[in-house]
Scaffold this active site. Structure first.
Site, mmCIF file in Angstrom:
data_model
loop_
_atom_site.group_PDB
_atom_site.id
_atom_site.type_symbol
_atom_site.label_atom_id
_atom_site.label_comp_id
_atom_site.label_asym_id
_atom_site.label_seq_id
_atom_site.Cartn_x
_atom_site.Cartn_y
_atom_site.Cartn_z
ATOM 1 N N LYS A 197 -21.832 -83.033 29.744
ATOM 2 C CA LYS A 197 -21.320 -84.376 29.492
ATOM 3 C C LYS A 197 -22.073 -84.975 28.312
ATOM 4 C CE LYS A 197 -22.220 -88.502 30.995
ATOM 5 N NZ LYS A 197 -21.992 -89.197 29.708
ATOM 6 N N GLU A 235 -35.992 -84.537 30.173
ATOM 7 C CA GLU A 235 -36.697 -84.894 28.937
ATOM 8 C C GLU A 235 -36.442 -86.377 28.730
ATOM 9 O OE1 GLU A 235 -37.693 -86.018 25.788
ATOM 10 O OE2 GLU A 235 -36.200 -84.805 24.733
ATOM 11 N N CYS A 259 -37.216 -90.176 21.338
ATOM 12 C CA CYS A 259 -38.036 -90.179 22.538
ATOM 13 C C CYS A 259 -39.508 -90.053 22.182
ATOM 14 C CB CYS A 259 -37.606 -89.051 23.456
ATOM 15 S SG CYS A 259 -37.412 -87.491 22.595
ATOM 16 N N GLU A 312 -40.676 -98.633 26.308
ATOM 17 C CA GLU A 312 -39.963 -97.952 25.227
ATOM 18 C C GLU A 312 -38.925 -98.903 24.629
ATOM 19 O OE1 GLU A 312 -37.238 -94.566 26.164
ATOM 20 O OE2 GLU A 312 -38.391 -93.546 24.612
HETATM 21 P P1 NAI Z 1 -29.070 -93.179 29.895
HETATM 22 O O1 NAI Z 1 -30.189 -92.403 30.472
HETATM 23 O O2 NAI Z 1 -28.362 -94.129 30.778
HETATM 24 O O3 NAI Z 1 -27.970 -92.171 29.285
HETATM 25 C C1 NAI Z 1 -28.211 -90.833 28.930
HETATM 26 C C2 NAI Z 1 -27.085 -89.956 29.463
HETATM 27 O O4 NAI Z 1 -27.065 -90.027 30.880
HETATM 28 C C3 NAI Z 1 -25.686 -90.385 29.008
HETATM 29 O O5 NAI Z 1 -24.896 -89.234 28.820
HETATM 30 C C4 NAI Z 1 -25.198 -91.186 30.194
HETATM 31 O O6 NAI Z 1 -23.788 -91.247 30.282
HETATM 32 C C5 NAI Z 1 -25.778 -90.386 31.344
HETATM 33 N N1 NAI Z 1 -25.896 -91.119 32.606
HETATM 34 C C6 NAI Z 1 -26.083 -92.451 32.783
HETATM 35 N N2 NAI Z 1 -26.124 -92.745 34.098
HETATM 36 C C7 NAI Z 1 -25.956 -91.586 34.786
HETATM 37 C C8 NAI Z 1 -25.906 -91.232 36.166
HETATM 38 N N3 NAI Z 1 -26.021 -92.144 37.126
HETATM 39 N N4 NAI Z 1 -25.740 -89.943 36.496
HETATM 40 C C9 NAI Z 1 -25.634 -89.002 35.551
HETATM 41 N N5 NAI Z 1 -25.654 -89.264 34.227
HETATM 42 C C10 NAI Z 1 -25.824 -90.547 33.833
HETATM 43 O O7 NAI Z 1 -29.627 -93.927 28.617
HETATM 44 P P2 NAI Z 1 -28.941 -95.139 27.791
HETATM 45 O O8 NAI Z 1 -28.428 -96.169 28.751
HETATM 46 O O9 NAI Z 1 -27.992 -94.586 26.824
HETATM 47 O O10 NAI Z 1 -30.209 -95.722 27.022
HETATM 48 C C11 NAI Z 1 -31.142 -96.547 27.703
HETATM 49 C C12 NAI Z 1 -32.537 -96.258 27.231
HETATM 50 O O11 NAI Z 1 -32.902 -94.943 27.582
HETATM 51 C C13 NAI Z 1 -32.751 -96.314 25.730
HETATM 52 O O12 NAI Z 1 -32.947 -97.603 25.265
HETATM 53 C C14 NAI Z 1 -33.983 -95.465 25.596
HETATM 54 O O13 NAI Z 1 -35.118 -96.229 25.898
HETATM 55 C C15 NAI Z 1 -33.798 -94.402 26.655
HETATM 56 N N6 NAI Z 1 -33.241 -93.163 26.088
HETATM 57 C C16 NAI Z 1 -34.070 -92.101 25.874
HETATM 58 C C17 NAI Z 1 -33.583 -90.957 25.284
HETATM 59 C C18 NAI Z 1 -34.459 -89.783 25.022
HETATM 60 O O14 NAI Z 1 -34.207 -89.036 24.090
HETATM 61 N N7 NAI Z 1 -35.455 -89.539 25.836
HETATM 62 C C19 NAI Z 1 -32.194 -90.848 24.826
HETATM 63 C C20 NAI Z 1 -31.392 -92.002 25.147
HETATM 64 C C21 NAI Z 1 -31.923 -93.103 25.742
#
Ligand code: NAI
Ligand code: MG
Length: 492
Positions: free
Chosen positions: A189, A264, A298, A395
């Site tokens: 996804k 990660e 990240c 973050e």
């Molecule tokens: P998120 O963790 O909600 O989204 C990342 C992925 O997880 C997306 O594909 C999303 O659709 C999916 N996802 C969301 N809820 C889920 C669930 N309940 N079950 C399974 N999959 C799910 O992150 P978001 O909302 O895009 O960003 C929020 C914060 O997260 C950012 O401001 C940043 O601080 C952090 N982040 C860190 C990243 C990294 O590379 N470590 C990448 C993106 C965000």
């Protein structure tokens, strides 16, 4: 001062795939729903994409299950799997300009960054793991008695892979590379903000000879499509990159099936500059460390610790370089910084700017929006930041740097480690003993010495503490996609 350069788009990328990719077929979602993906530079809709949910994940898992349980992929000569992966890398490389444009359009990153950074790293990753495909093997073990004992390393099965929006193509490569080399099949996804390049890569994988059902892509939202992947008993392992909050939800949901997990997650990485460092290099490293990818990394070096003696002069440089950073149209080759990925991220970052001001940090530069359209934010530096402030602990995931001052080294190490994260860190010094000493004492998965953001497909990457578990890249990155089987044969 930063300005939006509204240059003309040099290239309008073709958007060719907007449906779900399941069992080698392009299909609308069962529900018929679609969602919009926008260009964060203009806030305009660029495409309607099929919105997958649990019903579509069901189909995708069935296809991936069939491809794993009965299909050719885990059974073919491993060297042939490697050749197909190399072909995929070649096909990506052949359309690198178009893919870079599509990535820039969907994500907002400068097209030049995608062209010279993200995609070359993705190619490197796929080719690196292609080389592993025929080098995954077990051991023979001398056990007591008249037995022949050996181990086999077998693919873990169907991998559910959930990725974020900050490096869409690169995250696909980091996830598909080890999974494909190991002989796994995949239900992926992509993030709802950036589904387009992932879909294009699925098409290229098919062209490269990846059999139907081996790679399935279900764009959609986290709580629907994402959660369905996590909950489905036909998925053997989930690899997730994203926020710690979502990782906690995933871990709870995966608990009743004891599903294998790798995470990660985020960071608040310390970037430490000693007075004896090469200050030109350190300033450039601090700049890249925080601003790369609009700060949406990240491993961003978001806590800049500067030794007391050089603090003021060094901060002056950082501020000057921040002011001269060119923010604007991702399609202008002179642009260094594009917009944040979406309004939610923009608002979150601006909220931290407010918090920094409220808590009494000094806004040395930036802090504002750039232009009236698109999610552009000025490169921002806070000084006089104290460890307990939100901008020093949480973050931000944007172009906002917190500068902290230090003098004593033991105190520095304690403060640098006083975080729930542990993804990355860097240290700048000409003193080789101190460099290794600090590298040893920092609690982080990656420590850079006199450099920042140096990535290589062969070097493992991942977090200590709440920055995640498991490693990606390198030989370590294969582990989560492999089971170990012990076979004991009586020779009596
Ligand atoms: P998120 O963790 O909600 O989204 C990342 C992925 O997880 C997306 O594909 C999303 O659709 C999916 N996802 C969301 N809820 C889920 C669930 N309940 N079950 C399974 N999959 C799910 O992150 P978001 O909302 O895009 O960003 C929020 C914060 O997260 C950012 O401001 C940043 O601080 C952090 N982040 C860190 C990243 C990294 O590379 N470590 C990448 C993106 C965000
Ligand atoms: Mg989200």
């Amino acid at each position: 001062m930063s300005t939006v350069v509204t240059g003309r788009r040099s290239q309008t990328p073709l958007i060719r795939q907007t449906q779900l990719f399941i069992d080698g077929q392009w299909t609308p979602s069962r529900s018929g729903n679609t969602f919009t993906t926008i260009d964060p530079a203009t806030e305009e809709v660029i495409a309607q994409v099929a919105e997958g949910d649990a019903a579509d994940v069901e189909m995708a898992v069935r296809a991936a299950r069939r491809a794993f349980d009965d299909g050719p992929w885990p059974r073919m000569n491993a060297r042939e799997r490697g050749r197909i992966m190399l072909r995929l890398a070649d096909l990506i490389e052949a359309e690198i300009d178009e893919l870079a444009a599509l990535e820039a359009l969907d994500n907002g990153k400068p097209v030049r960054d995608a062209r010279t950074g993200d995609i070359p790293l993705a190619l490197d990753c796929l080719r690196y793991y292609a080389g592993w495909a025929d080098k995954i093997h077990g051991q023979t073990i001398p056990i007591n008695g008249n037995y022949f004992c050996y181990t086999r390393r077998e693919p873990v099965g169907v991998a559910g892979q959930i990725i974020p929006w900050n490096f869409p193509i690169l995250m696909v490569a980091w996830k598909w590379g080890p999974a494909l080399a190991a002989g796994c099949t995949i239900v992926m996804k992509p993030a709802e903000q950036t589904p387009l390049t992932c879909l294009r890569l699925a098409r290229l994988a098919q062209e490269a000879g990846v059999p139907d059902g081996v790679i399935n892509v279900v764009p959609g939202y986290g709580p629907t499509a994402g959660a369905a992947i996590v909950r489905h008993p036909g998925i053997d392992k989930v690899a997730f990159t994203g926020s710690g909050e979502t990782a906690q939800v995933i871990m709870r949901q995966a608990a009743d099936q004891l599903k294998r997990l790798t995470f990660e997650l985020g960071g608040k990485s310390p970037n430490i500059v000693f007075a004896d460092a090469d200050l030109d290099a350190a300033a450039a490293g601090a700049h890249v460390g925080i601003y790369l990818n609009q700060g949406q990394c990240c491993c961003a070096g978001s806590r800049l610790f500067v030794e007391d003696r050089i603090h003021d002069a060094f901060v002056e440089r950082i501020v000057a370089e921040s002011r001269s950073r060119r923010v604007g149209d991702p399609f202008d080759p002179a642009t260094q910084q594009g917009p944040q990925v979406d309004r939610a991220q923009f608002d979150k970052i601006m909220g931290y700017v407010d918090a920094g001001r409220r808590e009494g940090a000094t806004l040395a530069t930036g802090g504002g929006r750039v232009g009236e359209r698109g999610f552009f934010i000025q490169p921002t530096v806070f000084t006089n930041v104290r460890d307990e402030m939100a901008i020093a602990r949480e973050e931000i995931f944007g172009p906002v740097l917190s500068v902290l001052r230090f003098s004593d080294i033991d105190e520095l190490i304690r403060r640098a480690n006083a975080t729930s994260f542990g993804l990355a860190a860097a240290v700048w010094t000409r003193d080789v003993t101190r460099a290794h000493d600090v590298a040893r004492r920092l609690r982080a998965g990656t420590v850079w010495v006199n450099c920042y953001d140096v990535f290589d497909a062969a070097a493992p990457f991942g977090g200590f503490k709440q920055s995640g578990f498991g490693r990606e890249l390198g030989e370590r990155g294969l582990e989560p996609y492999l089971e170990h089987k012990t076979v004991t044969v009586s020779l009596a």
